[in-house]
Design an enzyme around this catalytic site. Structure first.
Site, PDB file in Angstrom:
ATOM      1  N   SER A 188       0.895  -1.222  -0.086  1.00  0.00           N
ATOM      2  CA  SER A 188      -0.066  -0.018   0.002  1.00  0.00           C
ATOM      3  C   SER A 188       0.978   1.192   0.086  1.00  0.00           C
ATOM      4  O   SER A 188       0.525   2.279  -0.052  1.00  0.00           O
ATOM      5  CB  SER A 188      -0.829   0.066   1.238  1.00  0.00           C
ATOM      6  OG  SER A 188      -0.055  -0.005   2.416  1.00  0.00           O
TER       7      SER A 188
ATOM      8  N   LEU B 128      -2.006  -1.297  -5.862  1.00  0.00           N
ATOM      9  CA  LEU B 128      -3.104  -0.965  -6.605  1.00  0.00           C
ATOM     10  C   LEU B 128      -3.314   0.453  -6.665  1.00  0.00           C
ATOM     11  O   LEU B 128      -3.368   1.204  -5.606  1.00  0.00           O
ATOM     12  CB  LEU B 128      -4.431  -1.757  -5.938  1.00  0.00           C
ATOM     13  CG  LEU B 128      -4.162  -3.169  -5.864  1.00  0.00           C
ATOM     14  CD1 LEU B 128      -5.527  -3.642  -5.198  1.00  0.00           C
ATOM     15  CD2 LEU B 128      -4.049  -3.809  -7.053  1.00  0.00           C
TER      16      LEU B 128
ATOM     17  N   CYS C 268     -10.109   5.418   2.336  1.00  0.00           N
ATOM     18  CA  CYS C 268      -9.020   6.278   1.107  1.00  0.00           C
ATOM     19  C   CYS C 268      -9.716   7.163   0.148  1.00  0.00           C
ATOM     20  O   CYS C 268      -9.361   8.184  -0.120  1.00  0.00           O
ATOM     21  CB  CYS C 268      -8.647   5.414   0.610  1.00  0.00           C
ATOM     22  SG  CYS C 268      -9.808   4.342  -0.446  1.00  0.00           S
TER      23      CYS C 268
ATOM     24  N   CYS D 146     -13.508  -3.820   0.359  1.00  0.00           N
ATOM     25  CA  CYS D 146     -12.315  -3.665  -0.284  1.00  0.00           C
ATOM     26  C   CYS D 146     -11.233  -4.942  -0.175  1.00  0.00           C
ATOM     27  O   CYS D 146     -10.903  -5.383  -1.244  1.00  0.00           O
ATOM     28  CB  CYS D 146     -11.528  -2.364   0.076  1.00  0.00           C
ATOM     29  SG  CYS D 146      -9.954  -2.133  -0.795  1.00  0.00           S
TER      30      CYS D 146
ATOM     31  N   GLY E  53       0.362  -6.652   4.747  1.00  0.00           N
ATOM     32  CA  GLY E  53       0.962  -6.133   6.034  1.00  0.00           C
ATOM     33  C   GLY E  53       0.097  -5.929   7.221  1.00  0.00           C
ATOM     34  O   GLY E  53      -0.085  -5.208   8.129  1.00  0.00           O
TER      35      GLY E  53
ATOM     36  N   SER F 130       3.144  -2.801   5.214  1.00  0.00           N
ATOM     37  CA  SER F 130       3.262  -3.633   3.969  1.00  0.00           C
ATOM     38  C   SER F 130       4.823  -3.785   3.306  1.00  0.00           C
ATOM     39  O   SER F 130       5.223  -4.388   2.893  1.00  0.00           O
ATOM     40  CB  SER F 130       2.404  -3.366   2.695  1.00  0.00           C
ATOM     41  OG  SER F 130       2.463  -2.066   2.361  1.00  0.00           O
TER      42      SER F 130
END
Length: 380
Positions: free
Chosen positions: A28, A52, A217, A120, A144, A33
């Site tokens: 991310s 992504l 987000c 998600c 993560g 992560s």
């Protein structure tokens, strides 16, 4: 090695030499992560980093404090360059909009309180991205997330993180058995976020002191209503604020501005006792308010159950478990009753306030750390 001898398991629980084990790491751009990717690369695994892009790149560049924004894509790429493994950015904007954002908007308009981060994980990261990892000939995919995968007598089990303050089991309850076979969570055993940051510093990662993401987000500053109005023009239709007997106490600028349990911002001062939002009636555009005790809920209907217990879900006639009906609350004692192949009734032994349709109800064992899955709360 003799033909009848199974190769020893590596640190990811796979019977292959480390150098021959390909791991796709979902990156991310944050410290968690990044540490996973660096840790596995240092161990000698064949690491492939994947990030992504979930929404418009130009808009994402200007947004801080959220995962998968433009700056995060840049940070993930830098980590990959530092540690010497390949890194790919995948455009998932359309998938994310169809699988997460549209449902979020529609659920909110229907008076629910959705949790898009769960969808998600369920529909994008652990479905489409996981399939992409398999297409890349990966042996597993690592993330993560702060949650643990442990081997039990009937296969891999989902368990809470060692650090209760960081535990993300509420957001990962819909992880299926098949997905759990392929997923790995290397940070779940750490006792604190300080340990993660110490590892980031050890590996010399540029994101070692990067702040954690806070907002959903695609919802800047937590302002859900403004996002819904952009996604669904005309959604903020005015209506009445009424008490539980239907008496009009005031007016509002749209049901989307309210959530179950809300007390502030009702605009109906002058009353002796505080009032809370106890129900949202979308059809009549009414916000129903009442005393705090009216928020108390004992019976919680649940649908779309993902069951991770050892026995078939249909055989769960009555079972004592613990449940979370909100991510910020600890598990509470409850009785679980299966009412269909993927539906259930949960009886809270101590009634809770502010239980809202659209939220998750996550199942845990009464003593221990195992996660038995969960489902979505609905109006019944």
């Amino acid at each position: 090695m003799p033909l009848d001898q199974t190769p020893p398991l590596n640190s990811l629980g796979l019977p292959k030499p480390v150098a021959e084990t390909r791991v796709v790491v979902a990156m991310s751009g944050g410290v968690d992560s990044s540490v996973v990717a660096a840790m596995l690369a240092e161990e000698g695994y064949d690491v492939v980093g994947v990030t992504l892009q979930l929404y418009d790149h130009g808009a994402a560049l200007a947004k801080k404090g959220a995962c998968c924004a433009g700056i995060d894509i840049h940070d993930a790429r830098r980590v990959a360059e530092e540690m010497g493994f390949p890194h790919y950015v995948l455009d998932y904007e359309n998938i994310f909009r169809d699988a997460v954002i549209d449902e979020f908007a529609d659920s909110y308009l229907a008076g629910a309180t959705p949790v898009p981060c769960i969808r998600c994980n369920e529909r994008v990261k652990f479905k489409d991205l996981l399939e992409t990892a398999k297409d890349l000939d990966a042996d597993c995919m690592a993330t993560g997330h702060y949650i643990q995968r442990k081997m039990g007598p009937n296969g891999p089990e989902l368990h809470c993180a060692a650090d209760a303050a960081r535990d993300q089991s509420y957001f990962l309850f819909s992880t299926t058995r098949e997905q759990l076979d392929f997923l790995r969570f290397p940070l779940g055993h750490l006792k604190s976020k300080d340990e993660t940051r110490a590892l980031a510093a050890k590996y010399g990662l540029p994101v070692a002191m990067k702040p954690d993401s806070q907002d959903i987000c695609f919802v800047p500053d937590g302002n859900y209503a403004s996002v819904i109005e952009k996604l669904r023009p005309g959604a903020a239709e005015p209506g009445d604020i009424v008490d539980m007997d239907g008496n009009v106490l005031g007016s509002h600028g749209g049901v989307i501005h309210y959530t179950i349990g809300q007390r502030r911002g009702l605009g109906i001062g002058g009353l002796s006792d505080p009032l809370y939002v106890v129900k949202l009636d979308v059809d009549t555009r009414r916000v129903i308010v009442g005393p705090k005790e009216a928020l108390s809920t004992r019976i919680v209907p649940v649908k779309e159950v993902n069951w991770l217990g050892d026995e078939p879900f249909e055989s769960v006639a009555t079972r004592e478990i613990s449940v979370k009906v909100r991510s910020t609350r600890p598990p509470q004692p409850a009785i679980l009753r299966a009412t269909g192949p993927d539906t259930a009734e949960v009886e809270l032994l101590t009634p809770e306030e502010g239980v809202s349709p659209g939220q998750a109800c996550v199942f845990y064992e009464t003593e221990g750390t195992r996660v038995f899955g969960g489902g979505w709360i609905h109006a019944g």
